[in-house]
Motif scaffolding. Sequence first.
Motif, PDB file in Angstrom:
ATOM      1  N   TYR A 152       0.827  -1.207   0.000  1.00 41.07           N
ATOM      2  CA  TYR A 152       0.000   0.000   0.000  1.00 41.07           C
ATOM      3  C   TYR A 152       0.862   1.258   0.000  1.00 41.07           C
ATOM      4  O   TYR A 152       0.623   2.206  -0.758  1.00 41.07           O
ATOM      5  N   LEU A 153       1.900   1.273   0.825  1.00 41.27           N
ATOM      6  CA  LEU A 153       2.770   2.449   0.910  1.00 41.27           C
ATOM      7  C   LEU A 153       3.549   2.664  -0.388  1.00 41.27           C
ATOM      8  O   LEU A 153       3.724   3.801  -0.842  1.00 41.27           O
ATOM      9  N   LYS A 154       4.002   1.575  -1.011  1.00 39.87           N
ATOM     10  CA  LYS A 154       4.699   1.690  -2.296  1.00 39.87           C
ATOM     11  C   LYS A 154       3.761   2.233  -3.372  1.00 39.87           C
ATOM     12  O   LYS A 154       4.146   3.082  -4.181  1.00 39.87           O
ATOM     13  N   GLU A 155       2.532   1.738  -3.380  1.00 36.91           N
ATOM     14  CA  GLU A 155       1.559   2.205  -4.367  1.00 36.91           C
ATOM     15  C   GLU A 155       1.172   3.662  -4.096  1.00 36.91           C
ATOM     16  O   GLU A 155       0.896   4.426  -5.025  1.00 36.91           O
ATOM     17  N   TYR A 156       1.159   4.037  -2.822  1.00 37.86           N
ATOM     18  CA  TYR A 156       0.864   5.430  -2.459  1.00 37.86           C
ATOM     19  C   TYR A 156       1.953   6.351  -3.016  1.00 37.86           C
ATOM     20  O   TYR A 156       1.675   7.388  -3.639  1.00 37.86           O
ATOM     21  N   GLU A 157       3.206   5.981  -2.808  1.00 33.09           N
ATOM     22  CA  GLU A 157       4.313   6.787  -3.330  1.00 33.09           C
ATOM     23  C   GLU A 157       4.290   6.833  -4.850  1.00 33.09           C
ATOM     24  O   GLU A 157       4.581   7.876  -5.448  1.00 33.09           O
ATOM     25  N   ALA A 158       3.939   5.704  -5.467  1.00 33.46           N
ATOM     26  CA  ALA A 158       3.855   5.665  -6.926  1.00 33.46           C
ATOM     27  C   ALA A 158       2.763   6.605  -7.430  1.00 33.46           C
ATOM     28  O   ALA A 158       2.924   7.284  -8.454  1.00 33.46           O
ATOM     29  N   LEU A 159       1.628   6.651  -6.714  1.00 33.45           N
ATOM     30  CA  LEU A 159       0.545   7.559  -7.088  1.00 33.45           C
ATOM     31  C   LEU A 159       1.013   9.009  -6.992  1.00 33.45           C
ATOM     32  O   LEU A 159       0.755   9.814  -7.892  1.00 33.45           O
ATOM     33  N   ILE A 160       1.691   9.341  -5.907  1.00 29.37           N
ATOM     34  CA  ILE A 160       2.195  10.707  -5.741  1.00 29.37           C
ATOM     35  C   ILE A 160       3.163  11.058  -6.872  1.00 29.37           C
ATOM     36  O   ILE A 160       3.097  12.147  -7.452  1.00 29.37           O
ATOM     37  N   ASP A 161       4.048  10.128  -7.219  1.00 32.81           N
ATOM     38  CA  ASP A 161       5.000  10.370  -8.311  1.00 32.81           C
ATOM     39  C   ASP A 161       4.271  10.591  -9.638  1.00 32.81           C
ATOM     40  O   ASP A 161       4.631  11.493 -10.411  1.00 32.81           O
ATOM     41  N   ARG A 162       3.254   9.772  -9.911  1.00 36.02           N
ATOM     42  CA  ARG A 162       2.499   9.926 -11.168  1.00 36.02           C
ATOM     43  C   ARG A 162       1.800  11.281 -11.227  1.00 36.02           C
ATOM     44  O   ARG A 162       1.797  11.950 -12.266  1.00 36.02           O
ATOM     45  N   VAL A 163       1.225  11.677 -10.108  1.00 33.81           N
ATOM     46  CA  VAL A 163       0.530  12.963 -10.061  1.00 33.81           C
ATOM     47  C   VAL A 163       1.514  14.112 -10.274  1.00 33.81           C
ATOM     48  O   VAL A 163       1.235  15.052 -11.028  1.00 33.81           O
ATOM     49  N   LEU A 164       2.673  14.035  -9.642  1.00 33.45           N
ATOM     50  CA  LEU A 164       3.678  15.086  -9.813  1.00 33.45           C
ATOM     51  C   LEU A 164       4.142  15.181 -11.262  1.00 33.45           C
ATOM     52  O   LEU A 164       4.289  16.279 -11.814  1.00 33.45           O
ATOM     53  N   GLN A 165       4.371  14.015 -11.900  1.00 33.99           N
ATOM     54  CA  GLN A 165       4.802  14.017 -13.293  1.00 33.99           C
ATOM     55  C   GLN A 165       3.710  14.547 -14.210  1.00 33.99           C
ATOM     56  O   GLN A 165       3.966  15.352 -15.107  1.00 33.99           O
ATOM     57  N   LYS A 166       2.479  14.100 -13.980  1.00 29.19           N
ATOM     58  CA  LYS A 166       1.366  14.551 -14.810  1.00 29.19           C
ATOM     59  C   LYS A 166       1.144  16.048 -14.638  1.00 29.19           C
ATOM     60  O   LYS A 166       0.920  16.771 -15.617  1.00 29.19           O
ATOM     61  N   HIS A 167       1.238  16.514 -13.400  1.00 28.87           N
ATOM     62  CA  HIS A 167       1.032  17.934 -13.132  1.00 28.87           C
ATOM     63  C   HIS A 167       2.131  18.773 -13.762  1.00 28.87           C
ATOM     64  O   HIS A 167       1.863  19.825 -14.341  1.00 28.87           O
ATOM     65  N   ALA A 168       3.367  18.283 -13.658  1.00 30.82           N
ATOM     66  CA  ALA A 168       4.485  19.010 -14.266  1.00 30.82           C
ATOM     67  C   ALA A 168       4.309  19.109 -15.773  1.00 30.82           C
ATOM     68  O   ALA A 168       4.571  20.147 -16.373  1.00 30.82           O
ATOM     69  N   GLY A 169       3.836  18.025 -16.382  1.00 37.51           N
ATOM     70  CA  GLY A 169       3.605  18.035 -17.822  1.00 37.51           C
ATOM     71  C   GLY A 169       2.514  19.003 -18.220  1.00 37.51           C
ATOM     72  O   GLY A 169       2.660  19.751 -19.196  1.00 37.51           O
ATOM     73  N   SER A 170       1.423  19.042 -17.446  1.00 40.93           N
ATOM     74  CA  SER A 170       0.329  19.958 -17.779  1.00 40.93           C
ATOM     75  C   SER A 170       0.732  21.407 -17.552  1.00 40.93           C
ATOM     76  O   SER A 170       0.350  22.299 -18.310  1.00 40.93           O
ATOM     77  N   GLU A 171       1.538  21.660 -16.505  1.00 43.94           N
ATOM     78  CA  GLU A 171       2.020  23.018 -16.253  1.00 43.94           C
ATOM     79  C   GLU A 171       2.930  23.500 -17.374  1.00 43.94           C
ATOM     80  O   GLU A 171       2.861  24.653 -17.797  1.00 43.94           O
ATOM     81  N   ALA A 172       3.770  22.583 -17.870  1.00 46.84           N
ATOM     82  CA  ALA A 172       4.671  22.949 -18.963  1.00 46.84           C
ATOM     83  C   ALA A 172       3.884  23.279 -20.226  1.00 46.84           C
ATOM     84  O   ALA A 172       4.201  24.220 -20.954  1.00 46.84           O
ATOM     85  N   THR A 173       2.821  22.502 -20.476  1.00 46.78           N
ATOM     86  CA  THR A 173       1.987  22.745 -21.655  1.00 46.78           C
ATOM     87  C   THR A 173       1.325  24.110 -21.580  1.00 46.78           C
ATOM     88  O   THR A 173       1.281  24.866 -22.549  1.00 46.78           O
ATOM     89  N   VAL A 174       0.796  24.440 -20.385  1.00 44.38           N
ATOM     90  CA  VAL A 174       0.151  25.734 -20.193  1.00 44.38           C
ATOM     91  C   VAL A 174       1.147  26.866 -20.385  1.00 44.38           C
ATOM     92  O   VAL A 174       0.863  27.881 -21.009  1.00 44.38           O
ATOM     93  N   ALA A 175       2.361  26.685 -19.856  1.00 45.23           N
ATOM     94  CA  ALA A 175       3.390  27.724 -19.974  1.00 45.23           C
ATOM     95  C   ALA A 175       3.764  27.978 -21.428  1.00 45.23           C
ATOM     96  O   ALA A 175       3.986  29.114 -21.839  1.00 45.23           O
TER      97      ALA A 175
END
Length: 494
Positions: free
Chosen positions: A393-416
């Motif tokens: 569960y903890l590994k999957e939690y960290e993986a979810l956080i990493d995916r969200v950070l990567q996805k968010h960074a990608g969307s922020e870059a697109t907007v910029a």
Amino acid sequence: MKYLFIHQNFPGQYLHIVRHLVRQGGHDIVFISEDNPNVINGVRRVRYRLPREVTDKAHAGVRDLDVGLMRAEAVAKAAETLKNLGFVPDVILGHHGWGELLNIQDVYPGVPVIGYFEFYYHTEPGFDVNFDPEFPMAPQVIPLVRAKNTVNLLALTNPGYGQTPTQFQKSTYPAWAQDNITVLPEGVDLVACRPDAKAAKHELVLGDVRITPKDKLITYVSRDLEPYRGFHVFMRALPRILAEQPDAHVVLIGGDGVSYGARLPSGCWREIMLKELEGQLDLSRVHFVGKVQYESFLALLQRSNAHVYLTYPFVASWSLREAMAIGCPIVGSQTAPVEEFIKDGETGLLVPFTQPDRIAEAVLELLTNKPLAKKLGKAARAEAERSLCLETYLKEYEALIDRVLQKHAGSEATVAEQKPDRPRVLRQDKPRAAKAVQTKKKVVVKAVKLAAPEKHHSAKSAPKTSRAISKSLNSATKGSNTKAVSTRRQRGKA
């Protein structure tokens, strides 16, 4: 990493992930909540208070929204103070249920938010409303149930990403929102929650309750003893069970309040059911022990010969997961939340929620058929090891956080990339603006407490920014009485 957690009852559903991040070291962890005595070493807390009670003059349908908006404002003010002191998290994690996250995007517009979506209320068949024919909902209350989703809907339309612990809970949300909600199954500490083959060989003592090795033990657990968790139908199954098994004892864990459903005008469900069954129960073998320490809870389940877990189509309890991990022979209700965990005849026995005779039959089968009980208990433990492992569960939690950070960074870059270049505007009144911010900072900080990490955490493990924040806020709150007590697991859902 800098983490900001938000939950009105610290630490709520975030106990395990927060402890995990603290153990990793090197993280800056801040938690905004209402005040309580709980402490996790290495976590800085910012406490908020609601400015007033909900007014009785407000329409019943907007009272939840009223509280939610008050919480949202209080949390935003606390977060603004943190921001003024230089704390900008990499990610924000919080529970949407109480509205605390509704304004957080205004404070930290560029920070991704992972919100916990617990339950979306329904009035059509298949969910908790009107599930129990014994308690039909008055027609005038139906619109109020729909109105309870106001905070839910605002949260769903705000920026951010969602998580929920079960497929059933995800299915309660509108189809248009489900793609943005990740199912992250909550794990169980399989070391703490483990079978104990020797438990039945020793006398179990809990207060005035004594269970000898010759006794058979039936357990029932709920945060509060109430219909949502099948307390009334379980009680009606007891006369037959006790009559056919004279060496059986029943221990019921839970308080006398109401966690879910309508409040009683007076009294409690325990008193109501004892009055209904007056003269039908051997009360020397029925033990109401209230809310117990976690160690006592584990000991009871490790000794249990049959554990009964019943619920409306609602949020599944942590106690069900723990009973599986301990290897209890389980009798569960044939309702969607339970069916997601228990397979009838494989990892437990499932029975109709509203039929006390069927509940009694299943319990009696476990008490009299030891090979079956042993088989189901072992299978429940195996399923917990497969699907409820805390480390996974903890590994999957960290993986979810990493995916969200990567996805968010990608969307922020697109907007910029899509934004046109803007000329810089030079402010001529910069010194005055800085002074105004400084003044504002001093005013707000006085209303905030931020507990520094315990002394055994080295300065090396705490990032420089967090030490600066701690110094500033500790100075502002010098003399405040902050309780430090050992933190046990928060049973948000029993």
